[in-house]
Design an enzyme around this catalytic site. Structure first.
Site, short mmCIF file in Angstrom:
data_model
loop_
_atom_site.label_atom_id
_atom_site.label_comp_id
_atom_site.label_asym_id
_atom_site.label_seq_id
_atom_site.Cartn_x
_atom_site.Cartn_y
_atom_site.Cartn_z
N LYS A 155 -33.21 4.36 29.12
CA LYS A 155 -34.42 5.01 29.61
C LYS A 155 -35.56 4.02 29.82
O LYS A 155 -36.34 4.16 30.76
CB LYS A 155 -34.84 6.10 28.63
CG LYS A 155 -33.74 7.08 28.24
CD LYS A 155 -33.06 7.72 29.42
CE LYS A 155 -31.94 8.66 28.99
NZ LYS A 155 -31.13 9.15 30.10
N GLU A 241 -43.88 8.34 24.78
CA GLU A 241 -44.51 8.68 26.06
C GLU A 241 -45.60 9.72 25.87
O GLU A 241 -45.57 10.50 24.91
CB GLU A 241 -43.46 9.22 27.03
CG GLU A 241 -42.40 8.22 27.43
CD GLU A 241 -41.41 8.77 28.43
OE1 GLU A 241 -40.74 7.96 29.09
OE2 GLU A 241 -41.31 10.01 28.55
N HIS A 276 -35.82 21.76 23.76
CA HIS A 276 -35.70 20.77 24.84
C HIS A 276 -34.37 20.88 25.59
O HIS A 276 -33.98 19.95 26.29
CB HIS A 276 -35.87 19.34 24.31
CG HIS A 276 -37.12 19.13 23.52
ND1 HIS A 276 -38.37 19.19 24.07
CD2 HIS A 276 -37.31 18.88 22.20
CE1 HIS A 276 -39.27 18.97 23.14
NE2 HIS A 276 -38.66 18.79 22.00
N ARG A 334 -24.33 11.46 36.02
CA ARG A 334 -23.13 12.28 35.86
C ARG A 334 -23.34 13.60 36.58
O ARG A 334 -24.41 13.87 37.12
CB ARG A 334 -22.89 12.56 34.37
CG ARG A 334 -24.10 13.19 33.69
CD ARG A 334 -23.83 13.62 32.27
NE ARG A 334 -25.03 13.94 31.52
CZ ARG A 334 -25.70 15.07 31.60
NH1 ARG A 334 -25.30 16.00 32.44
NH2 ARG A 334 -26.79 15.29 30.86
#
Length: 740
Positions: A155, A241, A276, A334
């Site tokens: 990431k 973040e 999430h 994917r």
């Protein structure tokens, strides 16, 4: 199927209506390594599916249609699974975690002379080392190149690449300083609230929202533990973040071939989530202006081409509802769980595209052709059917599918499932039972179609989110497209509003219990229009039967209420029924109702009853509750599910010394004790955390139902516990005891 080169087009023109554009314009630059004018195709003839459940079955169906011989894998837990049975060629792996044993899976493919391998989603699907091992072994990996997975799978690295490519990213820290103190400092610099996320994250695992500095250390510890359990070594490396307070989750399905062609197959809104993790996905995204939609498509294709991507991928964005800005979040290298939504609105088979691109073919459709299809095919929605209890914080469940009845499928109603009635949902893996996908001319019609299909979806044996999904589809805010990732919390009062259980439910439960007995009486007299009464005592002197039911439905306003039902048989299939409830001074009496059972059995009975003003058809399913050793009754009636417990007569409970545990908290499935948050003798307040358990790779905090004192801790940290694992109040006032 035709192999066509993409016609360059401008992504700046109006998107609605979506009409094919043949006007030449500056196209998006292709990756140099992918440029080639020669098409070299080597069809795939044999395939190993390195996955399980519904996605393994989904891949196998398309492979079979294309004449590809498939081999599946299974662990000991999955030995009797549907995906293990779907092919004559299936290989046992042993331990439950063996789907993560990349070297062994590659070796098995080589040993059995298998040409290609499809990883599905989850497990090793985004593991670049696994993809590289396949390539080095001469096995076609049905997915992107390992190098692209390396760059997008990390990431932190992917955000650096996207920033360089001009794709906006969420402000935050993506570096190598990883001590708790260093990350806490970075969080202060970014500004609370922040989002902690594993660099290997996906599916909501290893992700935590931190709202204040005081909770940073505990949330970091929890996120890292979950990430290690889900992704292995390296999963504990975290990103910090800025947390967008009112975000939408909008993602773009991209597909690229090895010749430099890349298309966007529309976008999906996946904002309705819990923990999430997505539970509803739809396409097109609602309440999205055309300029933003086109910009998302443009940036997604740029992201894919920036890393030389090949195959199916999803570029995920956070869209800030307050500012209208969007930011790159990550790229999933994917096939996504929600890919059927895109297939519905584009009329494509993305697994077939994967096979064709992996074999060396060019993309089957141009961007313009895809947009024309989207214009014709309306809107699609997918609902994930999970084994979980929404009323208990979406706590995961497991168990046997005692009863399973699904909606009728068609060209516009699709079910992708990995289980059938009689199968067991194991706590060892993700609890998704199936995906229900619908399509119609527009979003509002598709939502209505979804709600109707959910009313036909019946599951008994474990908790599911089906009733919750029905309420979502009826939510005014959802229908209007007022969605964000905090949607469930924002509208929880509406979504979790208890529902009244009608008297007719108890009537049908009582009549259903009598159904098999009545049906077996084939020698009754036929005097009169309804024959003679059957009777229940000697010489038919007793023609009344009494039942007592306890409401055990978490969604009911009467949870825990005991309702008494007296059934008097007036003749063959003719009854009078009285329902007595605690809030009614006199029973509600239903006179001369006709009821007939179809194919009654010990487990299931379907009955149709003619009440004075309505005909009601119900399905009654009987099951044993292992936690309480009592009989559970589930009634499906008029599109709703009600859950009852058959209460033993008072004299029976007294004779056996039975009693109900009060104020208990039960973990309904096997779990591992991660840590005890309290000590014996410690005073706790209501809602205080007592123990943290792990099940299905998810951490859950068990909290105290009342204020009291901890009398006993029955399990040490690291120990596995099987249900019933209960938190109960002891006989001492205001004292709680953790026991098994």
């Amino acid at each position: 199927m035709r192999s066509l080169k993409r016609t360059p087009r401008s992504l700046r023109g109006p998107l609605v209506p979506l009409v094919p554009s043949r006007k030449g314009a500056a196209g998006i630059a292709t990756h140099a390594a992918c440029s080639s004018s020669t098409t070299v195709v080597k069809p795939i003839t044999s395939l190993l599916i390195a996955n399980r459940g519904e996605i393994a079955l989904r891949i196998a169906r398309t492979a079979s249609d294309m004449g590809i011989r498939t081999t599946t894998l299974y662990t000991d837990v999955d030995a009797a699974s549907q995906h293990a049975k779907c092919s004559p060629y299936s290989i046992g792996l042993g331990a439950p975690n063996a789907y993560l044993d990349g070297p062994r899976i590659v070796a098995l493919a080589k040993q059995h002379g298998i040409q290609a391998l499809h990883p599905g989603y989850g497990f090793l699907s985004e593991n670049s080392a696994f993809a590289r091992a396949c390539e080095e072994a001469g096995i076609v990996f049905v997915g992107p190149p390992a190098r692209a997975m390396d760059e997008m799978g990390n990431k932190a690295r992917s955000k650096q690449i996207m920033t360089a490519a001009g794709v906006p990213c969420v402000p935050g820290y993506h570096g190598s300083e990883q001590t708790p103190e260093q990350l806490a400092t970075r969080a202060r610099e970014v500004g609370y609230p922040v989002l902690l996320k594993s660099v290997k994250g996906g599916g909501g695992k290893g992700m935590r929202i931190v709202r204040t500095e005081d909770e940073f250390e505990a949330q970091l510890r929890s996120a890292r533990a979950e990430a290690r359990a889900s992704f292995g070594d390296g999963g504990e490396v975290m990103l910090v973040e800025r947390y967008v307070v009112r975000p939408r989750h909008v993602e773009v399905q991209v597909f690229a071939d090895r010749y430099g062609n890349c298309v966007a197959l529309g976008e999906r809104d996946c904002s309705v989530q819990r923990r999430h993790q997505k539970i509803l996905e739809e396409s097109p995204a609602p309440v999205l202006d055309d300029a933003t939609r086109k910009d998302l498509w443009d940036k997604a294709r740029t992201a894919a081409l920036a890393v030389g991507y090949v195959g199916a991928g999803t570029v995920e964005f956070i869209l800030d509802r307050d500012t209208g800005d969007f930011f790159f979040m990550e790229m999933n290298t994917r096939l996504q769980v929600e890919h059927p939504v895109t297939e519905m609105v584009t009329g494509t088979d993305l697994v077939e595209w994967q096979f064709r691109v992996a074999a060396g073919e060019r993309l089957p459709l141009t961007q313009d052709e895809i947009e024309a299809r989207i214009l014709e095919r309306g809107a699609a929605i997918e609902a994930r059917i999970y084994a979980e209890n929404p009323e208990k914080g979406f706590f995961p469940d497991s168990g046997k599918l005692v009863h399973l009845s699904t909606p009728k499928t068609s060209e516009r109603v699709r079910i992708d499932a990995g289980f059938v009635e009689g199968d067991t949902i194991s706590e060892a893996y993700d609890g998704m039972i199936a995906k229900l996908i619908v399509r119609d001319k527009d979003r509002e019609t598709a939502i209505r179609k979804m709600e109707l299909a959910l009313r036909e979806y019946e599951v008994v044996g474990l908790s599911t989110n089906i009733e919750f999904l029905k309420r979502l589809c009826r939510s005014k805010a959802f229908i209007e497209g007022d969605v964000e990732t905090g949607f469930i919390d924002k509208w929880k009062d509406e979504l979790f509003q208890p529902r009244h259980t009608d008297d007719e439910v108890f009537v049908q439960a009582a009549l259903g219990l009598l159904g098999s007995q009545i049906k077996s009486m084939s020698t009754m007299s036929q005097d009169g229009p309804h024959g003679e009464t059957l009777g229940f005592g000697e010489a038919r002197t007793l023609n009344e039967r009494k039942f007592a039911f306890r409401v055990r439905d978490d969604t009911s306003t009467e949870e825990g209420e005991v309702v008494s039902v007296a059934v008097t048989q007036m003749g063959n299939a003719l009854f009078s029924v009285a329902v007595s409830r605690k809030d009614s001074e006199t029973p509600q009496v239903f006179e001369n109702i006709v009821s007939e059972s179809a194919s009654p059995s010990r487990v299931k009975t379907t009955l149709t009853t003619f009440f004075p003003l309505a005909r009601i058809k119900s399905t009654l399913v009987r099951d044993q509750d292992p936690a309480t050793d009592s009989e559970k009754l589930t009634i499906f009636q008029l599109g709703h599910k009600a859950e009852l417990q058959l209460v033993s007569p008072t004299w029976f409970e007294k004779a056996l010394g039975l009693k109900e545990a009060a104020a208990s908290v039960v973990a309904p499935m096997p779990c591992k004790i991660l840590r005890n948050e309290v000590a014996e003798g410690q005073k706790v307040e209501k809602g205080a955390p007592l123990v943290v358990i792990e099940s299905m790779k998810m951490e859950t905090v068990i909290r105290s139902p009342q204020a009291g004192v901890i009398k006993k801790l029955a399990h040490k940290e690291g120990v596995s516990a099987s249900p019933p694992y209960m938190l109960t109040s002891s006989q001492t006032k205001d004292t709680t005891e953790l026991e098994r």
